[in-house]
Write a protein that holds these residues in place. Structure first.
Motif, PDB file in Angstrom:
ATOM      1  N   ALA A  28       0.864  -1.181   0.000  1.00  0.00           N
ATOM      2  CA  ALA A  28       0.000   0.000   0.000  1.00  0.00           C
ATOM      3  C   ALA A  28       0.898   1.227   0.000  1.00  0.00           C
ATOM      4  O   ALA A  28       1.606   1.484   0.972  1.00  0.00           O
ATOM      5  CB  ALA A  28      -0.912   0.000   1.222  1.00  0.00           C
ATOM      6  N   THR A  29       0.890   1.976  -1.098  1.00  0.00           N
ATOM      7  CA  THR A  29       1.834   3.084  -1.243  1.00  0.00           C
ATOM      8  C   THR A  29       1.475   4.291  -0.403  1.00  0.00           C
ATOM      9  O   THR A  29       2.357   5.066  -0.020  1.00  0.00           O
ATOM     10  CB  THR A  29       1.937   3.522  -2.716  1.00  0.00           C
ATOM     11  N   HIS A  30       0.177   4.494  -0.112  1.00  0.00           N
ATOM     12  CA  HIS A  30      -0.236   5.607   0.730  1.00  0.00           C
ATOM     13  C   HIS A  30      -1.700   5.435   1.117  1.00  0.00           C
ATOM     14  O   HIS A  30      -2.345   4.472   0.696  1.00  0.00           O
ATOM     15  CB  HIS A  30       0.016   6.951   0.046  1.00  0.00           C
ATOM     16  N   ALA A  31      -2.217   6.374   1.916  1.00  0.00           N
ATOM     17  CA  ALA A  31      -3.471   6.148   2.630  1.00  0.00           C
ATOM     18  C   ALA A  31      -4.723   6.660   1.931  1.00  0.00           C
ATOM     19  O   ALA A  31      -5.779   6.723   2.561  1.00  0.00           O
ATOM     20  CB  ALA A  31      -3.386   6.769   4.027  1.00  0.00           C
ATOM     21  N   HIS A  32      -4.655   7.022   0.674  1.00  0.00           N
ATOM     22  CA  HIS A  32      -5.862   7.493   0.002  1.00  0.00           C
ATOM     23  C   HIS A  32      -6.801   6.338  -0.334  1.00  0.00           C
ATOM     24  O   HIS A  32      -6.361   5.233  -0.669  1.00  0.00           O
ATOM     25  CB  HIS A  32      -5.496   8.262  -1.267  1.00  0.00           C
ATOM     26  N   GLU A  33      -8.106   6.641  -0.290  1.00  0.00           N
ATOM     27  CA  GLU A  33      -9.117   5.608  -0.512  1.00  0.00           C
ATOM     28  C   GLU A  33      -8.975   4.941  -1.869  1.00  0.00           C
ATOM     29  O   GLU A  33      -9.270   3.753  -2.014  1.00  0.00           O
ATOM     30  CB  GLU A  33     -10.517   6.210  -0.375  1.00  0.00           C
ATOM     31  N   ASP A  34      -8.548   5.691  -2.886  1.00  0.00           N
ATOM     32  CA  ASP A  34      -8.437   5.083  -4.212  1.00  0.00           C
ATOM     33  C   ASP A  34      -7.211   4.184  -4.327  1.00  0.00           C
ATOM     34  O   ASP A  34      -6.967   3.587  -5.384  1.00  0.00           O
ATOM     35  CB  ASP A  34      -8.451   6.142  -5.314  1.00  0.00           C
ATOM     36  N   HIS A  35      -6.461   4.044  -3.225  1.00  0.00           N
ATOM     37  CA  HIS A  35      -5.314   3.133  -3.209  1.00  0.00           C
ATOM     38  C   HIS A  35      -5.430   2.040  -2.144  1.00  0.00           C
ATOM     39  O   HIS A  35      -4.780   1.004  -2.272  1.00  0.00           O
ATOM     40  CB  HIS A  35      -4.020   3.921  -3.006  1.00  0.00           C
ATOM     41  N   ILE A  36      -6.235   2.256  -1.103  1.00  0.00           N
ATOM     42  CA  ILE A  36      -6.359   1.235  -0.055  1.00  0.00           C
ATOM     43  C   ILE A  36      -7.802   0.872   0.281  1.00  0.00           C
ATOM     44  O   ILE A  36      -8.050  -0.103   0.994  1.00  0.00           O
ATOM     45  CB  ILE A  36      -5.652   1.657   1.249  1.00  0.00           C
ATOM     46  N   GLY A  37      -8.773   1.619  -0.228  1.00  0.00           N
ATOM     47  CA  GLY A  37     -10.146   1.478   0.243  1.00  0.00           C
ATOM     48  C   GLY A  37     -10.805   0.142  -0.034  1.00  0.00           C
ATOM     49  O   GLY A  37     -11.768  -0.230   0.641  1.00  0.00           O
ATOM     50  N   ALA A  38     -10.299  -0.623  -1.015  1.00  0.00           N
ATOM     51  CA  ALA A  38     -10.912  -1.919  -1.329  1.00  0.00           C
ATOM     52  C   ALA A  38     -10.348  -3.061  -0.491  1.00  0.00           C
ATOM     53  O   ALA A  38     -10.925  -4.155  -0.472  1.00  0.00           O
ATOM     54  CB  ALA A  38     -10.723  -2.242  -2.822  1.00  0.00           C
ATOM     55  N   LEU A  39      -9.247  -2.835   0.201  1.00  0.00           N
ATOM     56  CA  LEU A  39      -8.604  -3.936   0.919  1.00  0.00           C
ATOM     57  C   LEU A  39      -9.509  -4.593   1.963  1.00  0.00           C
ATOM     58  O   LEU A  39      -9.541  -5.832   2.050  1.00  0.00           O
ATOM     59  CB  LEU A  39      -7.294  -3.460   1.550  1.00  0.00           C
ATOM     60  N   PRO A  40     -10.263  -3.837   2.773  1.00  0.00           N
ATOM     61  CA  PRO A  40     -11.137  -4.519   3.729  1.00  0.00           C
ATOM     62  C   PRO A  40     -12.215  -5.380   3.070  1.00  0.00           C
ATOM     63  O   PRO A  40     -12.703  -6.335   3.681  1.00  0.00           O
ATOM     64  CB  PRO A  40     -11.770  -3.364   4.520  1.00  0.00           C
ATOM     65  N   HIS A  41     -12.581  -5.052   1.837  1.00  0.00           N
ATOM     66  CA  HIS A  41     -13.630  -5.793   1.144  1.00  0.00           C
ATOM     67  C   HIS A  41     -13.085  -6.973   0.328  1.00  0.00           C
ATOM     68  O   HIS A  41     -13.815  -7.934   0.073  1.00  0.00           O
ATOM     69  CB  HIS A  41     -14.395  -4.853   0.204  1.00  0.00           C
ATOM     70  N   LEU A  42     -11.824  -6.890  -0.087  1.00  0.00           N
ATOM     71  CA  LEU A  42     -11.279  -7.901  -0.999  1.00  0.00           C
ATOM     72  C   LEU A  42     -10.194  -8.777  -0.373  1.00  0.00           C
ATOM     73  O   LEU A  42      -9.826  -9.798  -0.966  1.00  0.00           O
ATOM     74  CB  LEU A  42     -10.707  -7.212  -2.249  1.00  0.00           C
TER      75      LEU A  42
ATOM     76  N   LYS B 259      -9.708   0.326   9.539  1.00  0.00           N
ATOM     77  CA  LYS B 259     -10.676  -0.196   8.577  1.00  0.00           C
ATOM     78  C   LYS B 259     -10.903  -1.692   8.788  1.00  0.00           C
ATOM     79  O   LYS B 259     -12.048  -2.174   8.768  1.00  0.00           O
ATOM     80  CB  LYS B 259     -10.189   0.054   7.149  1.00  0.00           C
ATOM     81  N   PHE B 260      -9.823  -2.432   8.977  1.00  0.00           N
ATOM     82  CA  PHE B 260      -9.960  -3.875   9.168  1.00  0.00           C
ATOM     83  C   PHE B 260     -10.712  -4.202  10.463  1.00  0.00           C
ATOM     84  O   PHE B 260     -11.544  -5.122  10.499  1.00  0.00           O
ATOM     85  CB  PHE B 260      -8.582  -4.546   9.173  1.00  0.00           C
ATOM     86  N   ARG B 261     -10.434  -3.454  11.533  1.00  0.00           N
ATOM     87  CA  ARG B 261     -11.156  -3.692  12.787  1.00  0.00           C
ATOM     88  C   ARG B 261     -12.646  -3.468  12.602  1.00  0.00           C
ATOM     89  O   ARG B 261     -13.473  -4.214  13.136  1.00  0.00           O
ATOM     90  CB  ARG B 261     -10.602  -2.782  13.888  1.00  0.00           C
ATOM     91  N   GLN B 262     -12.986  -2.442  11.834  1.00  0.00           N
ATOM     92  CA  GLN B 262     -14.392  -2.134  11.585  1.00  0.00           C
ATOM     93  C   GLN B 262     -15.094  -3.295  10.879  1.00  0.00           C
ATOM     94  O   GLN B 262     -16.295  -3.522  11.075  1.00  0.00           O
ATOM     95  CB  GLN B 262     -14.487  -0.863  10.751  1.00  0.00           C
ATOM     96  N   HIS B 263     -14.353  -4.043  10.059  1.00  0.00           N
ATOM     97  CA  HIS B 263     -14.919  -5.171   9.315  1.00  0.00           C
ATOM     98  C   HIS B 263     -14.650  -6.514   9.989  1.00  0.00           C
ATOM     99  O   HIS B 263     -14.978  -7.573   9.434  1.00  0.00           O
ATOM    100  CB  HIS B 263     -14.348  -5.193   7.887  1.00  0.00           C
TER     101      HIS B 263
END
Length: 456
Positions: free
Chosen positions: A72-86, A107-111
């Motif tokens: 994960a190169t940085h914390a923007h949603e368009d770069h990490i936002g799918a990880l909790p779902h996929l 994010k992972f704790r939330q899921h």
């Protein structure tokens, strides 16, 4: 489709031919490396609000055993936002820096997911399967963004991620010019490069240039001031904290994503000075001239703090005539109508609105390179091949032309699902299946996006 011992491949499943929703794969010697896994937000079919969409990962999910890791190169949603779902389809370690790790773990704790997220630091080198990786710091609009040097026995590539050349970034250090120039003195087979602002001439604005404009807007305001900006732009938050300190106002936060980002930033050592926050429930008791409030919702998102302020139904703060709303963010294409509706709601109540897109003062700085910065990067690194990504076709074609002008002999422009041979300078069109999934939050599951789903 499996890369051989003499192959070095790049395969984007998202973020190539579009802005957002990035998912990139590198292949060598029977193994794959994933770089980023993000989301985008699209209008739903009823046109009421946005829904979360992400790349369909079926290609790499079917080869999960060959996936050595995710960066994960940085914390923007368009770069990490799918990880909790996929992530359950990948089940491999994620490697990232402390701030992004904090954001991801929340994010992972939330899921309810216990994924291994491993911390790396500036310039750290790591071997994942046949890939030797080095994290190279680069400036962007969120902390600890890194380009990635990917080295294999047969070739090496620089994956820039999102970036700009900011000589005074407020949070973190400026780019180490010598580090990128050193890449040009060695063999660098390819640069896979951000194209978002390639059609803009000149150089991007530094974050350090925004303080005076924001301070002037706040100082000119007799009432409450609400500033809407992206929650992940920690440098902007720090600048606004400095503005609050100098102008003698109390600082408040409205919006869950802002509170989460501030918490993640503080754990990583940021926002430690001039960032004393008043509890949101106490903001309504302050005199109007005493309050500087940061709010989510700069893109007109339904349900965000700014939208609730516009509708005058926020539980903690009510704005009144003479107050001032400042948009310290560019309107993302596609969000114009939603933002205009917000602005109209405020102005109808005699609440002043100033938007960065229209102000004569500097109130926003992009996190992406303009043409001069692209030229500089290609001149420093001197790759044999440029592969533009992170942009629509017009942006990527312009990036390729800048690379040609900068002496890069080979350029390949494609789209999601195309396979780029980084050593033979060839592109194989539609080599992998691609598509989109959307998150049905009511049924808590992912659905495939089909043509009839898309808002026309």
């Amino acid at each position: 489709m499996t890369p051989g011992q003499q192959d070095f491949w790049f395969l984007p499943l998202g973020g190539c031919g579009e802005i957002g929703m990035n998912l990139n794969l590198y292949g060598h010697a029977g193994h794959w490396l994933m770089v980023d896994c993000g989301v985008t937000f699209e209008k739903n079919e009823q046109g009421s609000g946005n829904r979360v969409e992400m790349p369909d990962p079926v290609f790499i999910a079917n080869r999960q055993e060959a996936l050595v890791g995710i960066v994960a190169t940085h914390a923007h949603e368009d770069h990490i936002g799918a990880l909790p779902h996929l992530w359950e389809q990948f089940r491999c370690p994620i490697y990232t820096t402390p701030f992004t790790r904090n954001v991801l773990l929340a994010k992972f704790r939330q899921h309810g997911i216990d994924a291994p997220v491993i911390t790396v630091t500036d310039n750290e080198q790591l071997e994942l399967g046949p890939f030797r990786l080095q994290w190279l710091p680069i400036t962007h609009s969120t902390p600890e963004t890194h380009a990635l040097l990917i080295d294999t026995p047969v070739g090496r590539a620089l994956h820039t991620a999102d970036w700009k050349l900011d000589s005074a970034p407020i949070v973190g250090a400026a780019v180490d010019v010598g580090q990128y120039q050193a890449l040009g003195s060695q063999r660098l087979d390819a640069v896979i490069c951000d194209s978002t602002n390639a059609t803009r001439e000149g150089h991007s604005v530094s974050e350090s240039e925004l303080f005076s404009g924001l301070l002037a807007e706040v100082s000119d305001s007799p009432g409450r001031v609400v500033v809407a900006c992206f929650a992940s732009n920690i440098a902007r938050l720090q600048t606004l904290g400095n503005v609050a300190h100098v102008s003698g106002r109390y600082l408040g936060l409205l919006g869950r994503s802002l509170r989460r980002m501030v918490s993640s930033a503080r754990v990583a050592g940021y926002l430690t000075e001039n960032f004393n926050i008043v509890d949101a429930m106490d903001l309504g008791y302050l005199l109007p001239r005493e309050a500087l409030i940061l709010a989510t919702g700069s893109q007109g998102e339904a349900g965000a703090a700014l939208s609730r302020l516009a509708q005058d139904n926020h539980p903690d703060v009510n704005l009144a005539a003479g107050d001032h709303v400042i948009f310290s963010a560019k309107t993302i294409p596609g969000n114009e109508a939603a933002v205009a509706s917000l602005v109209s709601s405020f102005t109808a109540r005699d609440i002043r609105v100033t938007h960065a897109d229209e102000s004569s003062r500097l109130l926003h700085a992009s996190g992406h390179p303009c043409a001069d910065e692209l030229r500089q990067m290609y001149t420093w690194t001197r790759p044999r091949l440029a592969v533009p990504v992170h942009g629509e076709p017009v942006h990527m074609e312009r990036n390729a032309e800048i690379a040609r002008q900068s002496g890069v002999s080979e350029r390949l422009v494609g789209t999601n699902g195309d396979l780029f041979d980084l050593l033979q300078y060839r592109k194989h069109q539609a080599a992998a299946p691609v598509g989109r999934l959307w998150l049905d939050e009511n049924r808590r599951r992912l659905e495939k996006v089909v043509a009839s789903d898309r808002q026309q």
